[in-house]
Write a protein that holds these residues in place. Structure first.
Motif, PDB file in Angstrom:
ATOM      1  N   ILE A 141      60.662  44.636  57.215  1.00 50.13           N
ATOM      2  CA  ILE A 141      59.856  44.999  58.400  1.00 50.13           C
ATOM      3  C   ILE A 141      58.610  44.112  58.461  1.00 50.13           C
ATOM      4  O   ILE A 141      58.201  43.664  59.536  1.00 50.13           O
ATOM      5  CB  ILE A 141      59.461  46.498  58.348  1.00 50.13           C
ATOM      6  CG1 ILE A 141      60.706  47.373  58.213  1.00 50.13           C
ATOM      7  CG2 ILE A 141      58.676  46.888  59.598  1.00 50.13           C
ATOM      8  CD1 ILE A 141      60.427  48.848  57.945  1.00 50.13           C
ATOM      9  N   ALA A 142      58.042  43.838  57.282  1.00 47.81           N
ATOM     10  CA  ALA A 142      56.855  42.964  57.252  1.00 47.81           C
ATOM     11  C   ALA A 142      57.213  41.568  57.769  1.00 47.81           C
ATOM     12  O   ALA A 142      56.423  40.948  58.493  1.00 47.81           O
ATOM     13  CB  ALA A 142      56.297  42.886  55.832  1.00 47.81           C
ATOM     14  N   ARG A 143      58.402  41.096  57.417  1.00 47.45           N
ATOM     15  CA  ARG A 143      58.805  39.767  57.928  1.00 47.45           C
ATOM     16  C   ARG A 143      58.959  39.805  59.444  1.00 47.45           C
ATOM     17  O   ARG A 143      58.565  38.869  60.161  1.00 47.45           O
ATOM     18  CB  ARG A 143      60.125  39.331  57.277  1.00 47.45           C
ATOM     19  CG  ARG A 143      59.904  38.767  55.897  1.00 47.45           C
ATOM     20  CD  ARG A 143      61.193  38.187  55.307  1.00 47.45           C
ATOM     21  NE  ARG A 143      61.145  38.408  53.876  1.00 47.45           N
ATOM     22  CZ  ARG A 143      61.894  39.274  53.189  1.00 47.45           C
ATOM     23  NH1 ARG A 143      62.830  39.961  53.805  1.00 47.45           N
ATOM     24  NH2 ARG A 143      61.744  39.418  51.898  1.00 47.45           N
ATOM     25  N   ALA A 144      59.551  40.870  59.927  1.00 52.02           N
ATOM     26  CA  ALA A 144      59.711  41.007  61.385  1.00 52.02           C
ATOM     27  C   ALA A 144      58.335  41.017  62.058  1.00 52.02           C
ATOM     28  O   ALA A 144      58.125  40.353  63.082  1.00 52.02           O
ATOM     29  CB  ALA A 144      60.458  42.306  61.707  1.00 52.02           C
ATOM     30  N   ALA A 281      50.337  38.543  54.253  1.00 54.01           N
ATOM     31  CA  ALA A 281      49.550  38.976  53.089  1.00 54.01           C
ATOM     32  C   ALA A 281      50.124  40.275  52.529  1.00 54.01           C
ATOM     33  O   ALA A 281      50.188  40.464  51.307  1.00 54.01           O
ATOM     34  CB  ALA A 281      48.088  39.169  53.493  1.00 54.01           C
ATOM     35  N   LEU A 282      50.555  41.151  53.405  1.00 50.97           N
ATOM     36  CA  LEU A 282      51.178  42.400  52.948  1.00 50.97           C
ATOM     37  C   LEU A 282      52.481  42.094  52.214  1.00 50.97           C
ATOM     38  O   LEU A 282      52.784  42.681  51.169  1.00 50.97           O
ATOM     39  CB  LEU A 282      51.433  43.327  54.143  1.00 50.97           C
ATOM     40  CG  LEU A 282      52.238  44.598  53.885  1.00 50.97           C
ATOM     41  CD1 LEU A 282      51.614  45.453  52.777  1.00 50.97           C
ATOM     42  CD2 LEU A 282      52.358  45.435  55.151  1.00 50.97           C
ATOM     43  N   LEU A 283      53.210  41.140  52.771  1.00 51.47           N
ATOM     44  CA  LEU A 283      54.477  40.732  52.141  1.00 51.47           C
ATOM     45  C   LEU A 283      54.230  40.223  50.719  1.00 51.47           C
ATOM     46  O   LEU A 283      54.952  40.579  49.774  1.00 51.47           O
ATOM     47  CB  LEU A 283      55.100  39.626  53.002  1.00 51.47           C
ATOM     48  CG  LEU A 283      56.592  39.371  52.937  1.00 51.47           C
ATOM     49  CD1 LEU A 283      57.389  40.646  53.112  1.00 51.47           C
ATOM     50  CD2 LEU A 283      56.965  38.349  54.001  1.00 51.47           C
ATOM     51  N   ALA A 284      53.199  39.408  50.553  1.00 49.26           N
ATOM     52  CA  ALA A 284      52.873  38.880  49.222  1.00 49.26           C
ATOM     53  C   ALA A 284      52.505  40.020  48.272  1.00 49.26           C
ATOM     54  O   ALA A 284      52.908  40.041  47.107  1.00 49.26           O
ATOM     55  CB  ALA A 284      51.719  37.876  49.328  1.00 49.26           C
ATOM     56  N   ALA A 285      51.754  40.994  48.795  1.00 47.22           N
ATOM     57  CA  ALA A 285      51.360  42.135  47.954  1.00 47.22           C
ATOM     58  C   ALA A 285      52.582  42.949  47.549  1.00 47.22           C
ATOM     59  O   ALA A 285      52.654  43.455  46.422  1.00 47.22           O
ATOM     60  CB  ALA A 285      50.360  43.010  48.706  1.00 47.22           C
ATOM     61  N   ALA A 287      55.556  41.766  47.080  1.00 50.47           N
ATOM     62  CA  ALA A 287      56.251  40.990  46.037  1.00 50.47           C
ATOM     63  C   ALA A 287      55.548  41.160  44.692  1.00 50.47           C
ATOM     64  O   ALA A 287      56.196  41.310  43.647  1.00 50.47           O
ATOM     65  CB  ALA A 287      56.315  39.516  46.432  1.00 50.47           C
ATOM     66  N   GLU A 288      54.229  41.174  44.725  1.00 52.52           N
ATOM     67  CA  GLU A 288      53.475  41.350  43.479  1.00 52.52           C
ATOM     68  C   GLU A 288      53.702  42.748  42.906  1.00 52.52           C
ATOM     69  O   GLU A 288      53.852  42.926  41.694  1.00 52.52           O
ATOM     70  CB  GLU A 288      51.989  41.102  43.728  1.00 52.52           C
ATOM     71  CG  GLU A 288      51.675  39.629  43.890  1.00 52.52           C
ATOM     72  CD  GLU A 288      50.282  39.396  44.478  1.00 52.52           C
ATOM     73  OE1 GLU A 288      49.546  40.379  44.673  1.00 52.52           O
ATOM     74  OE2 GLU A 288      49.958  38.224  44.743  1.00 52.52           O
ATOM     75  N   ALA A 289      53.725  43.727  43.780  1.00 54.53           N
ATOM     76  CA  ALA A 289      53.962  45.098  43.307  1.00 54.53           C
ATOM     77  C   ALA A 289      55.349  45.197  42.676  1.00 54.53           C
ATOM     78  O   ALA A 289      55.533  45.815  41.628  1.00 54.53           O
ATOM     79  CB  ALA A 289      53.840  46.080  44.472  1.00 54.53           C
ATOM     80  N   ARG A 290      56.314  44.546  43.320  1.00 55.99           N
ATOM     81  CA  ARG A 290      57.670  44.580  42.761  1.00 55.99           C
ATOM     82  C   ARG A 290      57.685  43.930  41.381  1.00 55.99           C
ATOM     83  O   ARG A 290      58.270  44.476  40.431  1.00 55.99           O
ATOM     84  CB  ARG A 290      58.642  43.855  43.702  1.00 55.99           C
ATOM     85  CG  ARG A 290      60.032  43.689  43.118  1.00 55.99           C
ATOM     86  CD  ARG A 290      60.937  42.903  44.049  1.00 55.99           C
ATOM     87  NE  ARG A 290      61.358  43.703  45.183  1.00 55.99           N
ATOM     88  CZ  ARG A 290      62.342  44.591  45.140  1.00 55.99           C
ATOM     89  NH1 ARG A 290      62.991  44.810  44.010  1.00 55.99           N
ATOM     90  NH2 ARG A 290      62.676  45.278  46.205  1.00 55.99           N
ATOM     91  N   ALA A 291      57.031  42.769  41.272  1.00 49.33           N
ATOM     92  CA  ALA A 291      57.013  42.069  39.979  1.00 49.33           C
ATOM     93  C   ALA A 291      56.362  42.956  38.913  1.00 49.33           C
ATOM     94  O   ALA A 291      56.856  43.066  37.788  1.00 49.33           O
ATOM     95  CB  ALA A 291      56.255  40.748  40.115  1.00 49.33           C
ATOM     96  N   ALA A 331      48.280  39.233  38.729  1.00 49.05           N
ATOM     97  CA  ALA A 331      49.004  38.441  39.726  1.00 49.05           C
ATOM     98  C   ALA A 331      48.042  37.826  40.723  1.00 49.05           C
ATOM     99  O   ALA A 331      48.272  36.738  41.226  1.00 49.05           O
ATOM    100  CB  ALA A 331      50.023  39.312  40.436  1.00 49.05           C
ATOM    101  N   ALA A 332      46.964  38.526  41.000  1.00 51.10           N
ATOM    102  CA  ALA A 332      46.002  37.988  41.962  1.00 51.10           C
ATOM    103  C   ALA A 332      45.313  36.759  41.391  1.00 51.10           C
ATOM    104  O   ALA A 332      44.966  35.829  42.109  1.00 51.10           O
ATOM    105  CB  ALA A 332      44.969  39.052  42.299  1.00 51.10           C
TER     106      ALA A 332
END
Ligand SMILES: Nc1ncnc2c1ncn2[C@@H]1O[C@H](COP(=O)(O)OP(=O)(O)OP(=O)(O)O)[C@@H](O)[C@H]1O
Length: 533
Positions: A141-144, A281-285, A287-291, A331-332
């Motif tokens: 959804i974030a990509r959309a 930026a939300l998408l990157a966050a 990904a970081e949360a997933r990692a 990660a940040a």
């Protein structure tokens, strides 16, 4: 050909008579789209399955709701929004391929037909989703949104119902986002209960406030969606209860591991400036949360609802949550090197982890709200000091604050008892020590300020509050609106109220409070008050 007998397209007058579009089934619109069956209906229109007679291909047709047939401006905006959405051209956005111009009948647009299930139904069927699945869905959804925002299109109504899950390339959770921009069409008109546009629970605070809004309303809504997918319930407001100003929905996130909590808290920050600045930026966050979570996947339950059924794992869960926060912080500062090996067992390093949690939580919106539990279906109980209209604010919302509070202790008043608190005018009030002395009568001691009596006095003016709502931009909102303020009462009983800025109902409420004569007291004072509109 006789217009009324045209079987290929029912003309405008005929459609007015039909009202529900069920008669369209079997007809061919614009010589191309044979209407097969009705798929459903929403606030803006009715969706039909249709077959393109030349291509022999299925499409979904969204026809503007019959109730707007007399509103050409709404029809025009409906088409403009669909045209803008058709340019997004992203795999996670439903494709819009054609339009039905209003001059040839009711406005409609044509979408790719999607066989799937919306996320609301998935949630209702399956309950909260495991975090890897929720992150996978929300990332799409974030990509959309990122693609849409790049083209200047803001969705304004991101919610589970507008995200369809379809099976695509072996992925059963491929997401298609529907209805870009449509929520905007009714805002500013009197045609919707929610003239602010959007759906209760997912509406960003700045939309309620009526100020400037931008793409960050979608960031807010997506944070709420993530919360709802993980926990199976809305974080804050319920459809029958709107709190102004809305408080940051941090309540249930305490059940989540820190990396997820941090993402939700920041995405749903009350101040748009504190949210992620973009969907990327939300998408990157995410990904970081997933990692971070994958680093601790041995300890983090996949499904958050497992937590309550496995109390013995709570210690590990919390430790993993803390470790996840650490990974987010790393990660940040660094690149993707936070791995399970590097992170080590989280529970062996309490102090640095605790500091990191504070840092992660600092990204959350505003001060933590007091615990409330307004689930998706149940409004929160009215807070003490809430002024309800005469009618019940909603079928299920208890409003104990309507009960009158304790009466002031008349025996201690220095003035003759007035007929009633509201009847006290400046003429009946003592003007000060000099006047009291010249009266030559024995003076009784003034009582200290009694906030509960003052509150009860204000509560008796519920009908006036309702009149204020009727005269404001909230007038068409059937939900109960709670507007929190602070009332200050002078020793002589004159009062002012401080309300959050930006609501057009506020001046009316200020006049109402100023026009209420409170009992004089020794010292005056203030109390918190919630107007139930
Ligand atoms: N492209 C499509 N393919 C298949 N089904 C669709 C498509 N677009 C919408 N639908 C379905 O049609 C129904 C009505 O959709 P619609 O978007 O009008 O309503 P909604 O999103 O539930 O409500 P609202 O518009 O008020 O938010 C829903 O069940 C939706 O899943």
């Amino acid at each position: 050909m006789d217009e009324a007998g045209d079987s290929t397209f029912p003309n405008w007058p005929e459609l007015r008579r039909l009202f529900t579009y069920d008669e369209l089934v079997g007809k061919v619109l614009q010589g191309r789209y044979e209407v097969v069956r009705r798929l459903g209906a929403g606030g803006m229109g009715v969706v039909f399955l249709a077959r393109h007679v030349h291509l022999d291909k299925l499409f979904a047709l969204k026809i503007i709701s019959a109730r707007y047939l007399d509103e050409p401006e709404i029809g025009r905006r409906f088409l403009l929004e669909a045209q803008a959405a058709s340019k997004i051209d992203h795999p996670n956005v439903v494709g819009i391929t054609d339009f039905g111009p209003p001059e040839a009948g009711p406005t409609f647009f044509v979408m790719e037909f999607l066989e799937g299930e919306d996320l609301a139904r998935t949630l209702a069927r399956e309950g909260p989703l495991a975090w890897p699945r929720a992150l996978h869905i929300v990332a799409q959804i974030a990509r959309a949104l990122a693609a849409a925002h790049q083209r200047g299109v803001v969705h304004r109504d991101i919610k589970p119902q507008n995200c369809l899950r379809v099976d695509r390339d072996g992925d059963p959770d491929f997401i298609k986002v529907l209805d870009f921009g449509l929520a905007k069409i009714l805002s500013g008109t009197n045609k919707s209960t929610w003239t602010v546009g959007g759906s209760p629970g997912y509406i960003a605070p700045e939309i309620y406030r009526g100020g400037r809004t931008d793409h960050r309303v979608d960031i807010f809504a997506l944070g709420v969606v993530l919360h709802t997918l993980l926990l199976g319930r809305l974080p804050a407001q319920s459809p029958s209860d709107v709190e102004l100003p809305p408080r940051a929905p941090v309540l249930h996130t305490t059940d989540l591991p820190a990396p997820l909590r941090a993402v939700i808290d920041r995405a749903t920050a009350e101040d748009p400036e504190r949210r992620y600045p973009s969907a990327d930026a939300l998408l990157a966050a995410l990904a970081e949360a997933r990692a971070a979570l994958e680093s601790f996947s041995r300890h983090v339950p996949q499904n958050m609802s497992e937590r309550s059924t496995r109390p013995v794992r709570r210690g590990l869960f919390l430790a993993a949550s803390l470790g996840g926060a650490l990974a987010v912080a790393f990660a940040a500062a660094s690149t993707r090197e936070a791995s399970g090996d590097a992170a080590g067992p989280a529970q062996t390093a309490p102090d640095p982890l605790a500091r990191t949690v504070v840092a992660a939580d600092a990204t959350a919106a505003g001060p933590a709200a007091p615990a409330r539990d307004a689930g998706a279906g149940g409004p929160a109980p009215a807070p003490a000091g809430a002024l309800a209209p005469d009618r019940a604010p909603s079928s299920s919302a208890p409003t104990p604050a309507l009960a009158p509070g304790p009466r002031p202790r008349d025996a201690q008043a220095t003035i003759d008892p007035p007929a009633g608190p509201e009847d006290m005018s400046e003429r009946t009030l003592p003007k000060g020590p000099a006047r009291n002395a010249s009266a030559g009568r024995p003076q009784k001691q003034l009582a200290p300020f009694d906030p509960s009596a003052a509150r009860a006095q204000l509560e008796r003016r519920a009908a006036d509050v309702r009149a204020c709502k009727a005269d404001s931009s909230f007038r068409t909102m059937s939900a109960t609106v709670r507007l929190a303020g602070t009332v200050s009462v002078s020793p002589r009983g004159k009062a002012t109220v401080a309300l959050p800025a930006g609501y057009d109902v506020s001046p009316c409420l200020e006049r109402l409070v100023a026009g209420t004569r409170f009992r004089p007291s020794l010292d005056g004072g203030e109390f918190a008050f919630t107007f139930l509109l």
